[in-house]
Enzyme design. Sequence first.
Site, PDB file in Angstrom:
ATOM      1  N   LYS A  75      48.420  53.823  32.774  1.00  0.00           N
ATOM      2  CA  LYS A  75      48.417  52.631  33.043  1.00  0.00           C
ATOM      3  C   LYS A  75      48.877  51.684  31.962  1.00  0.00           C
ATOM      4  CE  LYS A  75      47.039  49.776  36.754  1.00  0.00           C
ATOM      5  NZ  LYS A  75      46.959  49.906  38.015  1.00  0.00           N
ATOM      6  N   GLY A 100      39.353  38.497  49.950  1.00  0.00           N
ATOM      7  CA  GLY A 100      40.745  38.678  49.120  1.00  0.00           C
ATOM      8  C   GLY A 100      41.498  38.999  50.140  1.00  0.00           C
TER       9      GLY A 100
END
Length: 349
Positions: free
Chosen positions: A78, A178
């Site tokens: 990442k 969300g």
Amino acid sequence: MLEQIASQTHEAVYRVDRPDLGVTFFVALHSTRLGPAFGGARMWRYETEGEALSDALRLSEGMTYKNAMAELDVGGGKSVLWLREPGKASRAAIFTAFGDILEALGGRYISAEDVGTSVADMQIVRERTRHIAGLPPAEGRAGGDPSPWTALGVFCAMQAVLDDAGQSWRGVKVAVQGLGAVGGRLCGLLAHAGADLTVSDVSGDRAMDIAERYGAVMVDPSQILQASVDILAPCALGGILDPRTIPDLKARYVVGAANNQLATPDDGDQLARNGVLYVPDYVANAGGIICAVEEFRGGDADRVEAKVRVIGPRVGQILRDAREQDTPPFRIAQQKVDAILKAPALVGA
Ligand code: NAI
């Protein structure tokens, strides 16, 4: 250009400070055991360097599990673009620099978009390196925004939970926290299946739009985790399942897209003691990375869909193993990943 940071837990961690851009880049390669490290680039305004670095470390480790569990021949990595001085440099300058970093890593790490980065940003990166995914789909190929695939994978995981319980979608109540790229699309799939939706977003306009479109009940962000529903779908932030929130959960199942939903593994055990079935986030939310890896390998959308739909049976197997071994599903998933990562490498594969 690449400063290597010592790490006990990761194969390699790099830091590139660019005061001229107002950005510090971190690239964390957790594991290349199964192939090149693969995982998105997150751009965020962290308060401290420690926060930015620990996000890169935590998220890259999560990618190792997610990619292994999804049976992808890639490792986990990442990158975090710590926006120290927003507005100091153009996105073109920032992502050109990021492309040069990926090129310098020579293919040990392949990136794609994540929170705070977009397909357009990845196109800038592509001008400097080929070690990038998340580009607009070429004719007949996979690619572009991975969120619809993430939403489909989460939906398949929920389907597996209901199949396991011998239940149909009729009257099933789902709370979605969300309503962005994944949560919004998930609502569409759920409404189509016949679920009753309760939704929430810190953006009131977004929540209103989804509520109107799908006939959902809209609640305040402070109320969504305690909603009286069958399934809770966290699709906003990580770390939301902790000793403060768990006692108030009414849902019987937690299945969502957000990464790292458990604050700590103890919280997973506590959920199990409370009779809440938690499907590990990295099993349910692998649709996006499946799309990115297939794009990178030149696969098409049919191949992506077939692999994303396997998330359903995979969850089903984890639930059966969990029951047989009287062990929470997140621990079963961890055991499976550990076994994949410890298996001898296939020479020449
Ligand atoms: P997004 O940024 O498009 O949507 C997130 C939404 O959550 C926004 O609408 C935001 O306003 C809302 N939100 C933030 N805090 C909230 C709160 N406290 N209560 C209610 N709503 C809140 O992000 P996206 O792409 O939809 O991703 C959602 C989650 O899934 C993230 O945690 C992401 O890391 C994870 N994920 C996303 C993948 C993808 O393909 N986009 C793949 C795997 C994981």
